[in-house]
Structures are given as structure tokens and as C-alpha cells.
Design an enzyme around this catalytic site. Structure first.
Site, short mmCIF file in Angstrom:
data_model
loop_
_atom_site.label_atom_id
_atom_site.label_comp_id
_atom_site.label_asym_id
_atom_site.label_seq_id
_atom_site.Cartn_x
_atom_site.Cartn_y
_atom_site.Cartn_z
N ASP A 157 6.17 -9.35 -3.75
CA ASP A 157 5.12 -8.33 -3.77
C ASP A 157 3.75 -8.97 -4.02
O ASP A 157 3.49 -9.49 -5.10
CB ASP A 157 5.39 -7.33 -4.91
N MET A 160 0.58 -5.69 -0.31
CA MET A 160 -0.14 -4.49 -0.76
C MET A 160 -1.60 -4.89 -0.88
O MET A 160 -2.16 -4.98 -1.98
CB MET A 160 0.46 -4.02 -2.10
N MET A 220 8.27 3.50 1.06
CA MET A 220 7.96 3.41 -0.36
C MET A 220 8.50 4.65 -1.07
O MET A 220 8.18 5.78 -0.68
CB MET A 220 6.45 3.33 -0.60
N SER A 234 13.19 -7.94 -6.19
CA SER A 234 11.73 -8.12 -6.20
C SER A 234 11.33 -8.99 -7.38
O SER A 234 11.52 -8.59 -8.54
CB SER A 234 11.04 -6.77 -6.30
N HIS A 251 5.85 -8.45 0.98
CA HIS A 251 5.28 -7.09 1.01
C HIS A 251 3.82 -7.18 0.61
O HIS A 251 3.50 -7.37 -0.57
CB HIS A 251 6.10 -6.23 0.04
N HIS A 281 12.44 -10.29 -2.19
CA HIS A 281 11.26 -9.43 -1.96
C HIS A 281 10.09 -9.95 -2.79
O HIS A 281 10.21 -10.14 -4.01
CB HIS A 281 11.61 -7.99 -2.35
N MET A 338 -0.20 -8.25 -4.41
CA MET A 338 -1.12 -7.14 -4.72
C MET A 338 -2.54 -7.67 -4.90
O MET A 338 -2.73 -8.71 -5.55
CB MET A 338 -0.70 -6.46 -6.01
N ASP A 342 11.82 0.89 -1.21
CA ASP A 342 11.23 0.11 -2.29
C ASP A 342 10.65 1.02 -3.37
O ASP A 342 9.73 1.81 -3.10
CB ASP A 342 10.12 -0.77 -1.69
C1 DX5 Z 1 6.01 -1.65 -6.23
C2 DX5 Z 1 6.61 -2.86 -5.55
C3 DX5 Z 1 8.06 -2.98 -5.74
C4 DX5 Z 1 8.50 -3.16 -7.18
C5 DX5 Z 1 9.78 -2.43 -7.33
O1 DX5 Z 1 4.73 -1.46 -5.85
O2 DX5 Z 1 6.36 -2.84 -4.15
O3 DX5 Z 1 8.66 -3.96 -4.90
O4 DX5 Z 1 8.69 -4.49 -7.56
O5 DX5 Z 1 10.14 -2.42 -8.65
P1 DX5 Z 1 11.25 -1.43 -9.22
O6 DX5 Z 1 12.53 -1.73 -8.48
O7 DX5 Z 1 11.31 -1.78 -10.67
O8 DX5 Z 1 10.77 -0.03 -8.97
ZN ZN Z 2 7.56 -4.18 -2.80
#
Ligand code: DX5
Ligand code: ZN
Length: 216
Positions: free
Chosen positions: A34, A67, A136, A7, A65, A32, A36, A174
Site C-alpha cells: 500500500d 493510493m 475497496m 498487506s 496499490h 499487497h 499512500m 481490500d
Molecule cells: C487501506 C489499505 C489496505 C489495508 C487493509 O487503505 O488499502 O490494504 O492495509 O488493512 P485491513 O485488512 O487491516 O483492513
Molecule cells: Zn490496499
């Protein structure tokens, strides 16, 4: 064989291109990404311009991903800037079935993410349409959190649902995955393990080598 999806949320953004190239050189297939929005989750990360830029430097599978609230507003744009898999949160979609179709119509693989407290029943009727389910194992929003142990049971139950229906739906996990729990998670039935801090904190090559050695 378990795949790792690093990620980039935990990457060094001043050297993002270099970080991605290091990861790719070790043979990783998935990246990956992310996204947000500061509403569905408290934090804000990045969006389309970053994804478009890194699309130019790597052939890895972009596992995006989302969010974000009402992700249907942006599916076409994320497909256009290079997403291969688009994951939406069940909790963020009023019309989940419609959003899944929308993702597929854009030529991407469709995945649904479930927050830790969201039951698997939420996807019971749409499971057959999904290319992937993301479990998750932390409350989304930040990297570096601790793995929630009951996620392992959820993965096992989902694995039996997928097997019973003879589906090829992938299972991704994740949050809080690292060298100390990746084995247990793989045994529970996960196909793809997202790892942020466990890959990008310290030496990326050394971290990945350690993880590969555990999985051998
Ligand atoms: C959290 C993200 C993850 C995050 C995971 O909300 O969706 O993808 O980057 O990070 P680690 O592996 O450090 O928990
Ligand atoms: Zn993620």
C-alpha cells in the site's frame, strides 16, 4: 480458489523482511503493498526504496496499490522497483484509459481500484483491458477498519459483469477482511482477498492457518 494477499501496511516494519519470509513460507502467492501520498488519502506510508529492498528477498507477486493522486507520474518508477501488478484509483486519474495503457507498456499487470462510493459504471468501458479490479471495502487510508457490508453486493455485480463478458479479469477486495467474513466474500466471487491486520496482528502463522482452514 481464493488467494490471500497480506498487506504489509500492518506488518512490523522493524522486522519487515522476517514478516515477509514467514508469509511466503506458508505458501502465499501475492504480497499487497500500500503506497499512500498524504493527499489522495490522509496518511503517508512508504515508496520505492522499501519496495526495491523487499524485491531482493522474495519471489512473491508484488501487488502494488497506489493510493496517490495522478499516479501516472510514478508508474515507470514503480515498475522499475519491482511491481508486478499496479493498481491505480479511478478517482485519482483524469485519463484513466491512458494510465492503464501506461502500466501495461511498463510490462506490469494493470488494475483499477474503486472507492466504496464509486460506481462500477466508472470502469464499464475499460473493464476488458484490465487484469484486475480492486473493490475497496473500506475508505482507503488506514488498516484495521471495519468492512462496509454493501461491498459484497458490488463484488457480486462485478462478478456477473466479468462472467457475462467471458473475461479473466481478477476481482480483489481490500479492507476489513478477516476470518469472520472471508467465506462470505469468497462466495461473492472474489479471487484475491487483501488482509492486513488479520494476518499481521499476533502470530502470522496462526492467523494464516486459521484463514486457510476456513477456506478449505
Ligand atoms: C487501506 C489499505 C489496505 C489495508 C487493509 O487503505 O488499502 O490494504 O492495509 O488493512 P485491513 O485488512 O487491516 O483492513
Ligand atoms: Zn490496499
Amino acid at each position: 480458489m481464493l488467494e490471500i494477499a497480506p498487506s504489509i501496511l500492518s506488518a512490523d516494519f522493524a522486522n519487515l523482511g522476517d514478516n515477509i519470509k514467514i508469509v511466503e513460507r506458508t505458501g502465499v502467492k501475492y504480497l499487497h503493498i500500500d503506497v499512500m501520498d498524504g493527499k489522495f488519502v490522509p496518511s503517508i506510508s512508504f515508496g520505492m526504496p522499501i519496495i526495491s529492498s523487499i524485491r531482493n528477498i522474495t519471489g512473491m507477486i508484488f501487488d502494488v496499490h497506489l493510493m496517490i493522486q495522478e499516479p501516472e507520474r510514478y508508474i515507470a518508477e514503480f515498475a522499475k522497483c519491482g511491481a508486478d501488478i499496479i493498481t491505480v484509483h479511478a478517482e485519482a486519474c483524469v485519463h484513466l484509459d491512458r494510465v492503464i495503457t501506461q502500466i501495461k507498456d511498463c510490462g506490469c499487470k494493470a488494475a483499477v481500484a474503486l472507492n466504496p462510493a464509486t460506481p462500477l459504471q466508472t470502469i464499464e468501458y475499460v473493464l476488458d483491458k484490465l487484469d484486475m479490479v480492486l473493490i475497496m471495502s473500506v475508505n482507503p487510508g488506514f488498516g484495521g477498519q471495519k468492512y462496509i457490508p454493501y461491498a459484497t453486493d458490488k463484488i457480486k455485480t462485478l462478478k456477473s459483469m466479468v462472467t457475462a463478458r467471458k473475461l479473466s479479469t481478477l476481482i480483489e477486495v481490500d479492507g476489513g477482511v478477516n476470518a469472520s467474513n472471508v467465506q462470505e466474500i469468497a462466495e461473492a466471487g472474489v479471487d484475491i482477498a487483501v488482509m492486513g491486520s488479520a494476518v499481521f496482528q499476533g502470530s502470522i502463522e496462526e492467523n494464516l492457518e486459521k484463514i486457510y482452514n476456513i477456506m478449505k
